[in-house]
Every structure is written in C-alpha cells, then in structure tokens.
Design an enzyme around this catalytic site. Structure first.
Site, PDB file in Angstrom:
ATOM      1  N   ARG A  60      -5.358  51.931 -36.693  1.00 51.33           N
ATOM      2  CA  ARG A  60      -5.490  51.760 -35.241  1.00 51.33           C
ATOM      3  C   ARG A  60      -6.239  50.469 -34.919  1.00 51.33           C
ATOM      4  NH1 ARG A  60      -7.815  56.882 -32.137  1.00 51.33           N
ATOM      5  NH2 ARG A  60      -9.791  56.035 -32.909  1.00 51.33           N
ATOM      6  N   LYS A 112      -7.862  50.419 -28.773  1.00 50.23           N
ATOM      7  CA  LYS A 112      -9.275  50.724 -28.513  1.00 50.23           C
ATOM      8  C   LYS A 112     -10.016  49.418 -28.235  1.00 50.23           C
ATOM      9  CE  LYS A 112     -12.140  54.525 -30.050  1.00 50.23           C
ATOM     10  NZ  LYS A 112     -11.792  55.524 -29.024  1.00 50.23           N
ATOM     11  N   GLU A 152      -4.745  60.618 -19.634  1.00 52.67           N
ATOM     12  CA  GLU A 152      -5.899  61.117 -20.382  1.00 52.67           C
ATOM     13  C   GLU A 152      -7.160  60.930 -19.557  1.00 52.67           C
ATOM     14  OE1 GLU A 152      -7.194  58.922 -23.855  1.00 52.67           O
ATOM     15  OE2 GLU A 152      -5.920  57.244 -23.370  1.00 52.67           O
TER      16      GLU A 152
HETATM   17  C1  LIG Z   1     -11.370  56.870 -28.888  1.00 57.64           C
HETATM   18  C2  LIG Z   1     -10.578  57.422 -27.755  1.00 57.64           C
HETATM   19  C3  LIG Z   1     -10.026  58.712 -27.789  1.00 57.64           C
HETATM   20  C4  LIG Z   1     -10.290  59.674 -28.910  1.00 57.64           C
HETATM   21  O1  LIG Z   1      -9.752  59.255 -30.129  1.00 57.64           O
HETATM   22  P1  LIG Z   1     -10.242  59.893 -31.496  1.00 57.64           P
HETATM   23  O2  LIG Z   1      -9.544  59.091 -32.529  1.00 57.64           O
HETATM   24  O3  LIG Z   1      -9.815  61.312 -31.497  1.00 57.64           O
HETATM   25  O4  LIG Z   1     -11.722  59.768 -31.525  1.00 57.64           O
HETATM   26  C5  LIG Z   1      -9.257  59.115 -26.710  1.00 57.64           C
HETATM   27  N1  LIG Z   1      -9.044  58.309 -25.643  1.00 57.64           N
HETATM   28  C6  LIG Z   1      -9.570  57.076 -25.569  1.00 57.64           C
HETATM   29  C7  LIG Z   1      -9.307  56.243 -24.363  1.00 57.64           C
HETATM   30  C8  LIG Z   1     -10.350  56.589 -26.628  1.00 57.64           C
HETATM   31  O5  LIG Z   1     -10.869  55.365 -26.533  1.00 57.64           O
END
Ligand SMILES: *Cc1c(COP(=O)(O)O)cnc(C)c1O
Length: 341
Positions: free
Chosen positions: A82, A184, A220
């Site tokens: 990622r 991210k 989300e």
């Molecule tokens: C980090 C993140 C998540 C959760 O991801 P994980 O890999 O399960 O920790 C969900 N949504 C957003 C916007 C994120 O930045």
C-alpha cells in the site's frame, strides 16, 4: 529483555517517544542503507517538499505479544504494498517492499522493551512514513526523501468496555472520485480535520462520508472502512475507487468467509439501504472494529438493533476471531503473521 516500567492498562492513545527509529535517505536516485538512530527529531530545509506541498504518505500497523510470548506483526507485506501505491501516486520513490518489512521488524526489535505484554490490552503502534525533504519552490516533486519508522506504545482502544459510536452523515467530502482517497496520504487527513472537529463539537464521534459525485453511496469515515451485517447475517462492505483499502477490513472479510462461513458482498452501498442493516462497524488497525450504534442523517436517526451498549453478535464474532489470530490464540491463514522475535 527487561520491559519498561509502564502502566500498560492505563496507557492512552498518544505519541510517546521510544528509544530507536529507522531512517533511510533517498538522494541522487537511490536509497541509502538506512540505520536505527536515537534522535527523534527531523531536521529538513525550510522549503522542503513536505512543508510546502504536503508530499508525504504513511502507514499504520501494530506489533503484538502473542500468547506464547513471541513478538509479531500482522500482514506487513500489505502495508508495504500500500505504501508503494501511495508513493507512486505522489511521485515519490518507492522504498522496496522487502526493505520496508525489514525496517519495521528492526524498529520493533530495537524497541522490544516497549512492546506491551500479552493480555495487557495495549499494543505497539508502528508508523512508517515518507516525505519530500529537499527544497522545492516551483511545484514539482522533491528530489530527496526520507523514509522513517517509529513505534509508540498505545493503550487498549476500548478502555472500560466497548461503547458503540454515534456518527453523522457529513456534508463535507473526503475524497474526489479520481483523487487520492485510495492512498494513505497525509493530505487526506489535513482536509478532514475541520469536518471531524465540527462533528465532535456537535456531539458525534465520526463522519460518514458519501461519494461526492452522487452523495447517495456510503464511502468511509475519516480513518476507517465500513462493514455492515444484514438481518440474515450477510457481511456487506462498500466498494469504491476512492476508499482507502483497509487491511483490517480485507482481513475481516476473509475471516467472515473462511472462518465463520458467512456470505460476503463487496459492492456499492446506498445510504438509503443502511437502515435495513442489523449491525454496523468501522474497521481499522487502531480498534480492529468499532461498533456503530447510531447514524444521524441530518436529524433523521438510523438506530441499529445491536444498540448502544455492546457490539452486535456477528461483529463481536469477527472481532474475537481476528484478534484471536493476531494474538496467536487462533491458527492464522498462511502468511498473515510475521514473527519478529
Ligand atoms: C488507515 C486507514 C484505514 C484503515 O486501514 P487499516 O489498514 O485497516 O489500518 C481506513 N481508512 C482510511 C482513510 C485510512 O487512512
């Protein structure tokens, strides 16, 4: 190794400095060897790419002490992948995936004294990140970068028991349809700070963001993916190109299918149908799943039958199974657990 004298059960969720961090620098087209260092401060140009144009991305993961006393981390290869995706979208150099996993393991091992013991409820949060470090004044990618990993011990997420969340449908958008919602990037969080603080000021725990194009579909929250359960025990999770692909959510989907024998649907989820679900949860590394009890849509309330006191039964089972896998109580699927020590 002697553990630090820390009141694990009463740890909060903030940054606490630990002993060592991993640092590697990118210059003249190549990453250096990298090293564990003691200095927790970063010194960069006043005109660094990250400071002027927010060229940065990060990952979030955890290390756990298992029942049999090993220190492990969970699916670090997916974080490495990622971060590579994030870097490519932001014109940043990729830190090789095998080196990413190695840097995470080295940093955790060097801070072994801070890894909370099994059963304490606390965990070691791991933060890999990268940023443009040399001067950039015209808009362009930096030419020098720093990749770092630090760790910080964090307390149990649900202190004093699980409390289902109350969230609201936000009038703000998190991620444009062909933007950066799927990576991210720090910039996705900068612009979410005002909406989340507004939500808090109005008494809500989180924002439910809709798809900006039609404002009819669930995307989300600011930092966690949705997982719903239908009245006939089907697990449903929203599909969209602008959702951040949560590793926790992907793992829970696999657990639902392969461990609990549940049917899973990854598809577009309309806000209109949310009232018909039996359970709702938010998935992310920090809490694994936080149950949602109530969604407020401009004054109209959706109350899930699981209520405001506890997790719904399916979400509870998912939570117990995934945390069991992470803590070594339940046999993990091949490749999910990386033993550090
Ligand atoms: C980090 C993140 C998540 C959760 O991801 P994980 O890999 O399960 O920790 C969900 N949504 C957003 C916007 C994120 O930045």
């Amino acid at each position: 190794m002697e553990k630090k004298n820390i009141d694990w059960a009463n740890l909060g969720f903030g940054y606490v400095q630990t002993d060592k961090r991993f640092v590697s620098n990118y210059k003249d087209g190549a990453w250096d060897e990298g090293a564990l260092i003691s200095d927790a401060n970063v010194v960069i140009s006043e005109c660094a790419g990250v400071l002027q144009y927010s060229q940065s991305c990060f990952e979030g993961m955890k290390a756990y002490t298992t029942e049999d006393g090993h220190i492990v981390t969970f699916r670090p290869d997916l974080n490495a992948q990622r971060m590579e995706d994030s870097c490519r979208r932001l014109e940043m150099p990729v830190f090789p995936q095998d080196r990413f996993v190695d840097a995470v393991c080295q940093t955790v091992a060097a801070n072994e004294a801070y890894v909370p013991p099994y059963g304490s409820g606390a965990t070691l949060y791991i933060r890999p990140y990268m940023f443009g470090s040399d001067a950039v004044i015209g808009v362009s990618p930096a030419t020098e970068y720093q990749f770092r990993v630090f760790v910080t011990q964090v307390g149990p997420y649900f202190k004093g028991g699980v409390k289902p969340l109350t969230i609201r449908v936000s009038d703000y958008d998190r991620a444009a349809p062909h933007g950066t919602g799927h990576i991210k990037a720090g910039l996705n969080y900068a612009m979410s700070l005002y909406p989340i603080m507004e939500a808090h000021r109005q008494g809500f725990d989180e924002n439910l963001y809709l798809d900006p194009a039609t404002r009819t579909k669930v995307e989300e929250t600011g930092g966690a993916n949705f997982l719903f359960v239908t009245k006939d025990n089907k697990v449903v999770t929203p599909k969209s190109g602008s959702i951040l692909p949560s590793i926790t959510r992907r793992s829970l989907v696999a657990v639902a299918r392969d461990y609990l024998g549940l049917e899973v649907e990854e598809r577009e989820v309309y806000l209109e149908e949310v009232k018909d679900f039996a359970e709702c949860g938010l998935c992310g590394t920090a809490a694994v799943i936080s149950p949602v009890g109530r969604i407020n849509d401009h004054g109209k309330e959706i109350c899930f039958p699981s209520g405001m006191e506890k997790m719904g039964p399916v979400i509870q089972k998912l939570y117990d199974t995934l945390t069991g896998i992470q803590m070594g109580r339940i046999q993990a699927p091949e490749g999910w657990i990386k033993v550090i020590k």
